[in-house]
Write a protein that holds these residues in place. Structure first.
Motif, PDB file in Angstrom:
ATOM      1  N   VAL A 224      -5.484  39.374  65.557  1.00 11.73           N
ATOM      2  CA  VAL A 224      -4.595  38.573  66.405  1.00 11.73           C
ATOM      3  C   VAL A 224      -5.413  37.804  67.439  1.00 11.73           C
ATOM      4  CG1 VAL A 224      -2.748  38.675  68.129  1.00 11.73           C
ATOM      5  CG2 VAL A 224      -2.579  40.042  66.042  1.00 11.73           C
ATOM      6  N   VAL A 225      -6.394  38.464  68.015  1.00 13.52           N
ATOM      7  CA  VAL A 225      -7.278  37.800  68.979  1.00 13.52           C
ATOM      8  C   VAL A 225      -7.971  36.611  68.328  1.00 13.52           C
ATOM      9  CG1 VAL A 225      -9.361  38.051  70.380  1.00 13.52           C
ATOM     10  CG2 VAL A 225      -7.634  39.874  70.362  1.00 13.52           C
ATOM     11  N   ALA A 226      -8.501  36.802  67.126  1.00 15.48           N
ATOM     12  CA  ALA A 226      -9.200  35.713  66.433  1.00 15.48           C
ATOM     13  C   ALA A 226      -8.264  34.544  66.174  1.00 15.48           C
ATOM     14  CB  ALA A 226      -9.804  36.228  65.130  1.00 15.48           C
ATOM     15  N   PHE A 227      -7.031  34.832  65.800  1.00 19.47           N
ATOM     16  CA  PHE A 227      -6.074  33.743  65.578  1.00 19.47           C
ATOM     17  C   PHE A 227      -5.827  32.970  66.871  1.00 19.47           C
ATOM     18  CE2 PHE A 227      -1.655  32.293  65.966  1.00 19.47           C
ATOM     19  CZ  PHE A 227      -1.694  31.259  65.047  1.00 19.47           C
ATOM     20  N   LEU A 228      -5.585  33.671  67.968  1.00 20.96           N
ATOM     21  CA  LEU A 228      -5.312  32.992  69.240  1.00 20.96           C
ATOM     22  C   LEU A 228      -6.525  32.193  69.712  1.00 20.96           C
ATOM     23  CD1 LEU A 228      -3.306  35.755  71.144  1.00 20.96           C
ATOM     24  CD2 LEU A 228      -2.404  33.647  70.137  1.00 20.96           C
ATOM     25  N   ALA A 229      -7.711  32.597  69.291  1.00 25.01           N
ATOM     26  CA  ALA A 229      -8.933  31.889  69.665  1.00 25.01           C
ATOM     27  C   ALA A 229      -9.245  30.720  68.745  1.00 25.01           C
ATOM     28  CB  ALA A 229     -10.112  32.869  69.663  1.00 25.01           C
ATOM     29  N   SER A 230      -8.392  30.445  67.800  1.00 26.26           N
ATOM     30  CA  SER A 230      -8.731  29.524  66.724  1.00 26.26           C
ATOM     31  C   SER A 230      -8.106  28.135  66.896  1.00 26.26           C
ATOM     32  CB  SER A 230      -8.260  30.108  65.391  1.00 26.26           C
ATOM     33  OG  SER A 230      -6.850  29.964  65.242  1.00 26.26           O
TER      34      SER A 230
END
Length: 252
Positions: A224-230
């Motif tokens: 989820v963190v990676a998605f929000l950082a994308s």
């Protein structure tokens, strides 16, 4: 799905274990170069070995976000080795459990330094360069206690909620500069802290009260963190996203 962040530079604090390490792995898997920081040198060294398996450049900095000088040093060393920070994941271990009436002022001071001011200082250290480049992602890791206060976690309830307020405020201030700011609210996740708290708090600590029937895995938060950082999250700004298997009963 390509998240569009290959070659971006990510700084992840509290990155040697648990949710922090999981977030660093998810970002490294997407092709980011990653700087991780933590307080334990042995666990930090182990984390570097795990992260290097993804093929990107990995750097580690021994640091404690309670130290007022740590944030500026982290940003400077990341810039020197990897380049300016594109993605900040502000994560720190939670304060001790306990009731408000039992918490000393000294304990409040430590919790505020670590879980509130530590995050503020990290954002201050990386935000100007993000704004000047017109691109940046800031993801804070707090707790589902932001949405629904958890009995016995007075220090966490207060400091985590303060971070959520900062996220919502900052998102409105810098979203037009290309910098998106979001918050992740983990619920019961299989981490060392959850194991330490298990049995002292509500029944969701062992998954009994989680609709999906189990506690979560750190990598489920990390993704989820990676998605929000994308790049794919280019219209997601100022949210506090629960990752709790449906445990929270609060609608809004």
């Amino acid at each position: 799905m390509d998240l569009g962040i290959k070659g971006k530079v990510a700084l992840v604090t509290g990155g040697s274990a648990g949710i922090g390490l999981a977030a660093a792995k998810s970002l490294a898997r997407e092709g980011c170069d990653v700087c991780v920081s933590a307080r334990d040198p042995e666990r930090l060294a182990d984390a570097v070995v795990e992260l290097q398996e993804f093929g990107g450049v990995v750097h580690a900095v021994l640091a404690d976000v309670e130290d007022p000088e740590a944030a500026a040093r982290l940003a400077a060393e990341t810039r020197e080795v990897l380049g300016p920070v594109d993605i900040l994941v502000a994560n720190a271990g939670g304060p001790p459990a306990g009731r408000f009436v039992d918490a000393s002022l000294a304990e409040w001071d430590v919790a505020i330094q670590r879980n509130l001011l530590g995050t503020v200082r990290l954002i201050h250290a990386v935000l100007p360069e993000m704004r000047s480049r017109g691109w940046g992602r800031i993801v804070t890791i707090t707790s589902r206690s932001v949405r629904e206060a958890i009995d016995g976690l007075a220090l966490s309830n207060a400091t985590r909620s303060a971070v959520a307020g900062i996220v919502r405020t900052l998102a409105r201030e810098v979203g037009g500069d290309g910098v998106l700011v979001n918050n992740v609210l983990p619920g019961p996740i299989d981490t060392q802290r959850m194991r330490e708290l298990s049995g002292r708090l509500d029944s969701s600590a062992n998954g009994a009260d989680v609709p999906v029937g189990r506690i979560g895995r750190p990598e489920e938060v990390g993704d989820v963190v990676a998605f929000l950082a994308s790049e794919r999250a280019s219209y997601v700004n100022g949210i506090s996203m629960l990752v709790d298997g449906g445990a929270s009963r609060i609608i809004a």
